[in-house]
Design a protein around this motif. Structure first.
Motif, PDB file in Angstrom:
ATOM      1  N   LYS A 149       0.830  -1.214   0.000  1.00 17.14           N
ATOM      2  CA  LYS A 149       0.000   0.000   0.000  1.00 17.14           C
ATOM      3  C   LYS A 149       0.865   1.265   0.000  1.00 17.14           C
ATOM      4  CE  LYS A 149      -2.086  -1.163   3.871  1.00 17.14           C
ATOM      5  NZ  LYS A 149      -1.339  -2.390   4.201  1.00 17.14           N
ATOM      6  N   SER A 150       1.819   1.302   0.931  1.00  9.19           N
ATOM      7  CA  SER A 150       2.684   2.490   0.996  1.00  9.19           C
ATOM      8  C   SER A 150       3.540   2.598  -0.261  1.00  9.19           C
ATOM      9  CB  SER A 150       3.594   2.425   2.220  1.00  9.19           C
ATOM     10  OG  SER A 150       2.823   2.409   3.396  1.00  9.19           O
ATOM     11  N   THR A 151       3.933   1.447  -0.782  1.00  8.77           N
ATOM     12  CA  THR A 151       4.748   1.443  -2.002  1.00  8.77           C
ATOM     13  C   THR A 151       3.990   2.089  -3.162  1.00  8.77           C
ATOM     14  OG1 THR A 151       5.847  -0.564  -1.265  1.00  8.77           O
ATOM     15  CG2 THR A 151       5.985  -0.053  -3.613  1.00  8.77           C
TER      16      THR A 151
ATOM     17  N   PRO B 121       2.504  10.984   5.245  1.00  9.39           N
ATOM     18  CA  PRO B 121       3.151   9.672   5.176  1.00  9.39           C
ATOM     19  C   PRO B 121       2.824   8.815   6.394  1.00  9.39           C
ATOM     20  CG  PRO B 121       4.770  11.378   5.674  1.00  9.39           C
ATOM     21  CD  PRO B 121       3.458  12.069   5.472  1.00  9.39           C
ATOM     22  N   GLN B 122       3.101   7.523   6.283  1.00  5.44           N
ATOM     23  CA  GLN B 122       2.837   6.613   7.391  1.00  5.44           C
ATOM     24  C   GLN B 122       3.838   6.865   8.514  1.00  5.44           C
ATOM     25  OE1 GLN B 122       2.938   2.501   6.207  1.00  5.44           O
ATOM     26  NE2 GLN B 122       2.110   1.801   8.150  1.00  5.44           N
ATOM     27  N   LYS B 123       5.081   7.121   8.118  1.00  2.95           N
ATOM     28  CA  LYS B 123       6.134   7.378   9.111  1.00  2.95           C
ATOM     29  C   LYS B 123       6.693   8.768   8.861  1.00  2.95           C
ATOM     30  CE  LYS B 123       7.743   2.614   9.497  1.00  2.95           C
ATOM     31  NZ  LYS B 123       7.931   1.941   8.191  1.00  2.95           N
TER      32      LYS B 123
ATOM     33  N   LEU C 184      -3.479   9.929   2.298  1.00  2.00           N
ATOM     34  CA  LEU C 184      -3.256   9.688   3.719  1.00  2.00           C
ATOM     35  C   LEU C 184      -2.840   8.236   3.913  1.00  2.00           C
ATOM     36  CD1 LEU C 184      -6.655  11.330   4.442  1.00  2.00           C
ATOM     37  CD2 LEU C 184      -4.542  12.358   5.270  1.00  2.00           C
ATOM     38  N   ASP C 185      -1.646   8.024   4.429  1.00  2.47           N
ATOM     39  CA  ASP C 185      -1.151   6.656   4.607  1.00  2.47           C
ATOM     40  C   ASP C 185      -1.330   6.224   6.061  1.00  2.47           C
ATOM     41  OD1 ASP C 185       0.086   4.226   4.462  1.00  2.47           O
ATOM     42  OD2 ASP C 185       1.876   4.957   3.434  1.00  2.47           O
ATOM     43  N   GLU C 186      -2.343   5.424   6.310  1.00  2.76           N
ATOM     44  CA  GLU C 186      -2.708   4.948   7.650  1.00  2.76           C
ATOM     45  C   GLU C 186      -2.704   6.078   8.677  1.00  2.76           C
ATOM     46  OE1 GLU C 186      -1.506   1.195   8.861  1.00  2.76           O
ATOM     47  OE2 GLU C 186      -1.151   0.447   6.827  1.00  2.76           O
ATOM     48  N   PRO C 187      -3.535   7.092   8.426  1.00  3.69           N
ATOM     49  CA  PRO C 187      -3.498   8.276   9.302  1.00  3.69           C
ATOM     50  C   PRO C 187      -4.041   8.016  10.697  1.00  3.69           C
ATOM     51  CG  PRO C 187      -5.289   8.444   7.748  1.00  3.69           C
ATOM     52  CD  PRO C 187      -4.504   7.246   7.350  1.00  3.69           C
TER      53      PRO C 187
HETATM   54 MG   LIG Z   1       2.374   1.026   4.816  1.00  6.13          MG
END
Ligand SMILES: [Mg+2]
Ligand SMILES: Nc1ncnc2c1ncn2[C@@H]1O[C@H](COP(=O)(O)OP(=O)(O)O)[C@@H](O)[C@H]1O
Lengths: 300, 223
Positions: free
Chosen positions: B41-43, B79-81, B153-156
């Protein structure tokens, strides 16, 4: 001995007034750029640039004393600035070349700068003046130097105010530059050039070996007491000014290079802050323990 | 924003993470990307943003190949991180928001977003004194403050507690209603309260499905 004639000379002697003026301006410039150097983790760059700007200084001496060309005779700073910028560009080239080992660029450029300066210093038979350039001699600055610092200061402060938003956001997070429409490579280039100029200007006051300390230590101390970016910047400038003033006094009183005295005061401030902070933390801990005590008794 | 993904395949070295992915996201769509941890997903998001350089396949934003796309300021990304951010130097939430805004955003909007996210009282706190969930919300506000046309939004909500998740959902739904295209990555089950229009499901076996949300009976009371 710490002499009070420092204060009378400050008002009467023009060499003291020049030193004072230079010190005040450098005291603002150094931490202003230093904080960005810290945030962007570029501390070693400042050191490297200092060594490289020495090439310009030694070349000026070589040109005037060995070749009899007088253009840069008493104004070595111009070539100093020029070579510092060249050094900055070289670092950028190497940084892009060794992408995953960016810091390799520093020792390469630093050693090149040191080696070439040593050659020119020897050829010009002016190795005696090396001492001043290594450790700083703010008490002997001349009028043209004051003008160069003043111009630099105006330019840097203008850039800082105009591009504050971009400078801070890119410094804290490079990856976000794109979404703010900032060209990261261009930003980096401009920053390195400004840094190069500031470093070579600090050279005269702090000396090659202590330039980065003058930029970084006041900020390092301020970081521990500041509660926001703005407050940290203001505190770092106050620390920096205090150290320049006391350092100037020490250099005058003991006839010690100004870089050494300024940086010693800086370090002293850092140590005091560190201890004061620990003491405060310990006191807070003790207080919270005492506060917690009645509660824990109740729960028994 | 119109997003066209054509035959996207992406690998880290020899490890293929996305295989032959094609889909179209229309302006105003609200796409939820679901799938297990490590399903890519993040990729995918990093490919969309040009953070991962795509060699197989083409991505278009408004018919423009993203390699030539210029209007990144129209995109808000959380981002997620946040490893990229320098936390140790003191800077307050308010300062972060003021340096990373593109337009003269009204102060009232900033305060409203902070309030919606439940971090209004942290406005003058230094970022390094906040918890992970609070920091995440600061970056959500930052992304929204710039009036993005596309919000990614990545896993906000990963480290946000239950009460604040509610605020978050309301805000995202409001932006969707205002016409912002939204891509929201989530590996949670409870998507019901989001007004998403499409779901992309990624699978560690490189399978994927993309479908419109089944039409649901309206949840609001019709008075
Ligand atoms: Mg991810
Ligand atoms: N920078 C990277 N280098 C190599 N492998 C990576 C990198 N980032 C992610 N991966 C791998 O790619 C796969 C997909 O990761 P990711 O896109 O982060 O998944 P998700 O966001 O769905 O949890 C995982 O197996 C992960 O280990």
């Amino acid at each position: 001995m710490i002499t009070l004639s420092f204060f009378t000379d400050l008002f009467t002697e023009s060499f003291m007034q020049r030193a004072f003026l230079a010190g005040i301006m450098l005291g603002v410039l150094a931490p202003l750029i230093g904080s960005i150097v810290i945030i962007r983790r570029l501390s070693f760059i400042a050191d490297t640039l200092g060594h490289f700007s020495l090439v310009g200084i030694s070349l000026s001496l070589f040109l005037s004393y060995s070749l009899g060309n007088e253009i840069f005779a008493d104004k070595p700073l111009f070539l100093g600035i020029f070579f510092s910028v060249v050094g900055g560009l070289l670092i950028e080239i190497f940084r892009r070349y060794y992408k995953s080992y960016k810091e390799i660029s520093m020792p390469i450029v630093m050693s090149l700068g040191t080696a070439v300066s040593a050659m020119f210093f020897s050829l010009s038979k002016k190795t005696g003046s090396l001492y001043n350039y290594l450790f700083g001699s703010i008490l002997t600055v001349t009028d043209y130097y004051i003008v160069v610092i003043a111009v630099t200061m105006v330019v840097v402060i203008l850039l800082y105010l105009l591009f504050f938003r971009q400078i801070i956001s890119v410094s804290f997070e490079e990856g976000n530059a794109k979404f703010l429409g900032i060209n990261l490579n261009f930003f980096q280039l401009v920053f390195i050039i400004v840094l190069s100029v500031v470093v070579s200007i600090l050279l005269e006051a702090a000396g090659v070996l202590l330039i980065s300390s003058m930029m970084i230590i006041p900020v390092a101390a301020a970081m521990k007491v500041g509660w926001s970016f703005r407050s940290t910047t203001i505190i770092s400038i106050l620390f920096s000014e205090l150290s320049v003033f006391l350092g100037l006094w020490g250099a005058y009183s003991f006839n010690i290079p100004s870089g050494a005295t300024i940086v010693s005061v800086n370090i002293l401030i850092l140590i005091i802050i560190a201890f004061a902070k620990r003491a405060r933390l310990a006191a807070a801990k003790k207080r919270s323990k005492q506060d917690a005590l009645p509660d824990s008794r109740q729960s028994l | 924003m119109l997003i066209d993904i054509n035959n996207l395949t992406f690998a880290y070295g020899h490890k293929v993470v996305l295989h032959d992915l094609s889909l179209t996201i229309k302006p105003g769509d609200f796409v939820v990307v679901s799938g297990k941890n490590g399903s890519g997903k993040s990729t995918l998001v990093k490919c969309l943003l040009g953070i991962n350089a795509v060699s197989n396949g083409v991505i278009f934003f408004n018919h423009e190949d993203i390699n030539y796309f210029k209007k990144w300021t129209e995109i808000g990304y959380v981002p997620q991180k946040f490893d990229d951010f320098n936390y140790e130097f003191p800077i307050t939430v308010s300062e972060i928001l003021s340096v990373s805004k593109l337009h003269k955003t009204p102060e009232a909007l900033k305060l409203k977003l902070l309030d919606d996210m439940g971090i209004l009282e942290n406005m003058n706190d230094s970022i390094n004194s906040l918890s992970g969930g609070q920091i995440q919300r600061v970056f959500v506000v930052r992304a929204m403050l710039n009036h993005p046309r596309l919000l990614i939004l990545d896993e906000p909500t990963a480290s946000i507690d239950r009460k604040n998740v509610e605020y978050f959902r309301k805000t995202v739904n409001r932006l969707h209603a205002e016409g912002v295209t939204i891509i929201l990555i989530s590996h949670e089950q409870s998507l019901d309260e989001l007004d998403y229009t499409h779901e992309l499901h990624l699978d560690p076996n490189l399978e994927h499905t993309y479908k419109a949300r089944p039409v649901q009976p309206p949840t609001e009371d019709i008075a």
